[in-house]
Design a protein around this motif. Structure first.
Motif, short mmCIF file in Angstrom:
data_model
loop_
_atom_site.label_atom_id
_atom_site.label_comp_id
_atom_site.label_asym_id
_atom_site.label_seq_id
_atom_site.Cartn_x
_atom_site.Cartn_y
_atom_site.Cartn_z
N LEU A 112 63.79 -75.57 51.67
CA LEU A 112 62.31 -75.77 51.91
C LEU A 112 61.61 -74.85 50.91
CD1 LEU A 112 62.09 -76.31 55.79
CD2 LEU A 112 62.04 -78.06 53.73
N LEU A 113 62.02 -73.69 50.41
CA LEU A 113 61.22 -72.95 49.57
C LEU A 113 60.81 -73.74 48.28
CD1 LEU A 113 62.88 -69.56 49.95
CD2 LEU A 113 60.97 -69.89 50.90
N GLY A 114 61.71 -74.65 47.73
CA GLY A 114 61.57 -75.37 46.69
C GLY A 114 60.37 -76.30 46.77
N ILE A 115 59.69 -76.23 47.89
CA ILE A 115 58.48 -77.29 48.26
C ILE A 115 57.31 -76.11 48.57
CG2 ILE A 115 57.31 -78.83 49.76
CD1 ILE A 115 60.21 -79.82 50.62
N LEU A 116 57.78 -75.35 49.34
CA LEU A 116 56.45 -74.19 49.73
C LEU A 116 55.98 -73.15 48.61
CD1 LEU A 116 58.04 -73.03 53.33
CD2 LEU A 116 56.16 -74.58 52.69
N ILE A 117 56.89 -72.76 47.61
CA ILE A 117 56.54 -71.84 46.63
C ILE A 117 55.59 -72.55 45.57
CG2 ILE A 117 56.96 -70.37 45.02
CD1 ILE A 117 59.28 -69.25 46.62
N PRO A 118 56.05 -73.78 45.16
CA PRO A 118 55.32 -74.58 44.37
C PRO A 118 53.62 -75.30 44.98
CG PRO A 118 57.40 -75.27 44.18
CD PRO A 118 57.43 -74.53 45.25
N LEU A 119 53.86 -75.34 46.15
CA LEU A 119 52.68 -75.88 46.90
C LEU A 119 51.76 -74.63 47.04
CD1 LEU A 119 51.18 -78.01 48.62
CD2 LEU A 119 52.60 -76.93 50.61
N VAL A 120 52.18 -73.65 47.25
CA VAL A 120 51.13 -72.30 47.31
C VAL A 120 50.65 -72.11 45.97
CG1 VAL A 120 51.26 -69.94 47.71
CG2 VAL A 120 52.24 -71.09 49.29
N MET A 121 51.35 -72.30 44.90
CA MET A 121 51.07 -71.81 43.56
C MET A 121 49.86 -72.90 43.02
SD MET A 121 54.58 -70.66 41.51
CE MET A 121 53.54 -70.20 39.96
N TRP A 122 50.14 -74.07 43.62
CA TRP A 122 49.24 -75.33 43.17
C TRP A 122 47.90 -75.06 43.79
CZ3 TRP A 122 49.79 -80.83 45.86
CH2 TRP A 122 48.58 -81.69 45.46
N ILE A 123 48.02 -74.74 45.18
CA ILE A 123 46.81 -74.49 45.93
C ILE A 123 46.04 -73.36 45.42
CG2 ILE A 123 45.86 -73.89 48.12
CD1 ILE A 123 48.29 -75.59 49.34
N SER A 124 46.74 -72.51 45.00
CA SER A 124 46.02 -71.06 44.37
C SER A 124 45.15 -71.30 42.86
CB SER A 124 46.99 -69.99 44.26
OG SER A 124 47.81 -69.97 43.15
N GLN A 125 45.79 -72.25 42.16
CA GLN A 125 45.00 -72.54 40.92
C GLN A 125 44.47 -73.87 40.91
OE1 GLN A 125 44.66 -70.17 38.49
NE2 GLN A 125 45.46 -68.81 40.09
N LYS A 126 44.44 -74.65 42.04
CA LYS A 126 43.62 -75.96 41.90
C LYS A 126 42.36 -76.04 41.31
CE LYS A 126 43.38 -79.89 45.25
NZ LYS A 126 44.11 -80.96 44.44
N ASN A 127 42.06 -76.96 40.57
CA ASN A 127 40.82 -76.89 40.02
C ASN A 127 40.52 -75.94 39.04
OD1 ASN A 127 40.03 -79.45 41.61
ND2 ASN A 127 39.35 -78.11 43.17
N LYS A 128 41.39 -75.22 38.48
CA LYS A 128 41.27 -74.12 37.52
C LYS A 128 42.20 -74.41 36.38
CE LYS A 128 40.49 -70.55 41.28
NZ LYS A 128 41.18 -69.52 41.62
N ILE A 129 43.19 -75.19 36.25
CA ILE A 129 43.91 -75.34 35.01
C ILE A 129 44.18 -76.77 34.99
CG2 ILE A 129 46.65 -75.18 34.24
CD1 ILE A 129 46.74 -72.40 35.91
N HIS A 130 43.90 -77.28 33.88
CA HIS A 130 44.05 -78.68 33.39
C HIS A 130 45.65 -79.10 33.85
CE1 HIS A 130 43.30 -82.26 31.10
NE2 HIS A 130 44.38 -82.18 30.74
N GLY A 131 45.53 -80.38 34.25
CA GLY A 131 46.67 -80.95 34.67
C GLY A 131 47.66 -80.35 35.74
N ILE A 132 47.14 -79.55 36.51
CA ILE A 132 47.90 -78.86 37.45
C ILE A 132 48.29 -79.99 38.47
CG2 ILE A 132 46.10 -77.87 38.76
CD1 ILE A 132 48.07 -75.36 39.07
N ASP A 133 47.17 -80.79 39.05
CA ASP A 133 47.47 -81.66 40.14
C ASP A 133 48.54 -82.62 39.69
OD1 ASP A 133 45.33 -80.47 41.52
OD2 ASP A 133 44.05 -81.92 40.98
N ARG A 134 48.62 -83.18 38.66
CA ARG A 134 49.51 -84.17 38.39
C ARG A 134 50.96 -83.55 38.16
NH1 ARG A 134 52.62 -85.86 34.07
NH2 ARG A 134 52.90 -87.96 33.76
#
Length: 199
Positions: A91-113
């Motif tokens: 489950l860490l393979g889901i949780l850690i990328p999810l936290v990293m995504w949320i922390s930089q959402k709307n800041k880095i180009h292409g991060i959502d995709r």
């Protein structure tokens, strides 16, 4: 993004397509007044309006919003590599990328995709792993309950389960490494396996 930035981007994309405001209104199904207000920076398109404009311009909504966002291929590669934490606990393979995504959402180009593709793969992988283990346990439970004798020969060979787990871990490891290299070199992630839970 500020209204002026979005309005500039919509105007730029419209002009690039050779559309007048009237044509964009027709293609997007929005009123001419709505298009004018967006391009004048009087309102910010969100939700359905943003989707309609993107569809009318034959682009994604991310291309309208993200064009001024920071391009950071190293962070995207690091986000993808963080999925290797599945080696410690699935489950860490889901949780850690999810936290990293949320922390930089709307800041880095292409991060959502990229994040959606990574997470869709990791969620699918975790489900397959979980179902393999449950299937093995359930299969053995069924076999034992169907027989009056309790014998080790009735049990499904555990090598089948271990072989499946090793194969799943190998596939995950290889795909994460390949995609980290792709992201580092400015390419998009390519997870060909994965149910699109996050769209």
């Amino acid at each position: 993004m500020k209204n002026s930035k979005i309005s500039e981007r919509v105007t730029e994309l419209r002009n690039r397509k050779g559309f007048s405001q009237e044509v964009l209104a027709e293609e997007s199904g929005l009123s001419l007044r709505t298009i004018q207000r967006i391009e004048n920076g009087e309102t910010t398109p969100r939700g359905d309006t943003l989707q309609r404009i993107a569809k009318g311009l034959s682009v994604t909504s991310e291309e309208i919003i993200d064009w001024k966002l920071e391009k950071n291929d190293s962070y995207l590669a690091m986000l993808n590599t963080s999925a290797l934490s599945f080696l410690i606990f699935p489950l860490l393979g889901i949780l850690i990328p999810l936290v990293m995504w949320i922390s930089q959402k709307n800041k880095i180009h292409g991060i959502d995709r990229s994040s959606r593709k990574i997470l869709n793969f990791q969620i699918t992988w975790s489900l397959v792993l979980f179902l393999s283990i449950i299937g093995y346990i359930g299969g053995n439970f069924y076999r034992v309950n169907q027989s009056s004798l309790i014998s080790p020969s009735l049990l499904i060979n555990p090598l089948y389960l271990w072989g499946t787990i090793v194969l799943l871990y190998f596939i995950n490891l290889v795909l994460v490494v390949i995609n980290s290299v792709r992201l580092k070199s400015g390419k998009n992630v390519s997870y060909f396996l994965g149910i699109p839970f996050l769209k």
